[in-house]
Design an enzyme around this catalytic site. Structure first.
Site, PDB file in Angstrom:
ATOM      1  N   ASP A 151       5.927  -6.055   3.338  1.00 18.65           N
ATOM      2  CA  ASP A 151       4.863  -6.750   3.792  1.00 18.65           C
ATOM      3  C   ASP A 151       3.656  -6.920   2.831  1.00 18.65           C
ATOM      4  O   ASP A 151       3.735  -6.210   1.870  1.00 18.65           O
ATOM      5  CB  ASP A 151       4.553  -6.248   5.282  1.00 18.65           C
TER       6      ASP A 151
ATOM      7  N   ASP B 265       3.612  -2.597   8.239  1.00 17.60           N
ATOM      8  CA  ASP B 265       2.693  -1.675   9.090  1.00 17.60           C
ATOM      9  C   ASP B 265       2.531  -2.602  10.402  1.00 17.60           C
ATOM     10  O   ASP B 265       2.174  -1.843  11.330  1.00 17.60           O
ATOM     11  CB  ASP B 265       1.424  -1.903   8.314  1.00 17.60           C
TER      12      ASP B 265
ATOM     13  N   ASP C  65      -0.189  -7.621   3.787  1.00 16.15           N
ATOM     14  CA  ASP C  65      -1.522  -7.327   4.336  1.00 16.15           C
ATOM     15  C   ASP C  65      -1.392  -6.035   5.153  1.00 16.15           C
ATOM     16  O   ASP C  65      -0.390  -5.746   6.109  1.00 16.15           O
ATOM     17  CB  ASP C  65      -2.044  -8.233   5.646  1.00 16.15           C
TER      18      ASP C  65
END
Length: 287
Positions: free
Chosen positions: A51, A224, A53
């Protein structure tokens, strides 16, 4: 040959056009156009997804771009247009507003380039850069947008590490506005309407496995957020999910283990620093 769910249980998406809303591209054709994997060598032992961000970078790029707005905040009338599940459409309006306020391409690029990396993440990227070429195929999968991501990766000198970047396409039009489009359409009730990362992961792994003529030894996923939980659900028992410790992905995995034992199959290795991911990867590649 591995126990990943991808090697035996892959269900391909519907054929292009079938079941898609009128005027939308099919999710399979969108992903195929975006990935173009013919020039990736077929000898990679492992596949690792990242990922962006709050995984590679330590902030949310959509939040950071607001720094370019007058007074570094958005007007309430604009914030009030957000609807759950339609964040991509909301960000399109934010980018249009920024352009109306005179925010330029260089303004946005400068903000993206200054976002700090997450703890230990540059160490992890350097580890991947210096591994033998047959070790890792590296893919970035993000619900941000291509301009934000490419700006940061190029500034960090990390673009060449990633064999593929999947995100919402974003380019500047002749009026200087950053125009973002949804990545694809899908049927997953768990994910925002513009991107289901599990659809992307399943399609990519199935097609690459076919092109290579064999599965990967293991698949890794570093993330996350809640939208990283969905793709991690598709990992098999030999694969490893690396959720950022105490972030939504980690909490959802923990809750799933408690509520539905056996539903989440991958080995789970939480991280607070990318160096913890490096330590586990070193052990796995040595096996």
């Amino acid at each position: 040959m591995g126990d990943s769910i991808f090697t035996c249980c892959y269900v391909p998406p519907h054929p292009p056009g079938e079941g898609d809303p009128p005027g939308s591209r099919s999710r399979r054709s969108e992903i195929t156009m975006a990935s173009n994997s013919a020039n990736i060598s077929s000898d990679k032992r492992f596949l690792i997804f990242f990922d962006f961000d709050e995984t590679i970078v330590d902030e949310t790029s959509d939040d950071m771009v607001v720094q370019a707005a007058p007074g570094q905040h958005l007007p309430d009338w604009l914030k009030d247009t957000y609807q759950p599940g339609r964040y991509n459409e909301y960000m399109q309006r934010v980018l249009a507003y920024l352009a109306e306020q005179g925010v330029t391409e260089s303004d946005i690029r400068s903000i993206m380039e200054k976002i700090p990396a997450s703890p230990g993440m540059l160490t992890l990227l350097q580890f991947l850069r210096t591994r033998p070429p047959q070790d890792f195929e590296v893919v970035l999968l993000s619900d941000a947008n291509s301009f934000f991501i490419e700006s940061w990766l190029r500034r960090a000198g990390a673009r060449q590490i990633f064999h593929r970047v999947f995100s919402n396409p974003a380019t500047f039009n002749k009026d200087g506005r950053l125009v973002m489009r949804p990545f694809h359409s899908h049927d997953c009730a768990r994910c925002p309407n513009n991107m289901c990362k599990q659809v992307v992961v399943r399609d990519y792994v199935a097609r690459r496995t076919q092109e290579r003529g064999r599965p990967y030894q293991r698949i890794f996923y570093v993330g996350d957020g809640a939208n990283d939980f969905c793709p991690a659900l598709a990992l098999g028992p030999r694969d490893v999910a690396f959720p950022r410790r105490d972030f939504p992905m980690h909490r959802l995995i923990t809750e799933t283990h408690e509520a539905m034992p056996g539903e989440f199959k991958a080995v789970t290795v939480p991280w607070a620093s990318g160096e913890e991911v490096v330590q586990r990867l070193r052990r796995l590649v040595a096996e």
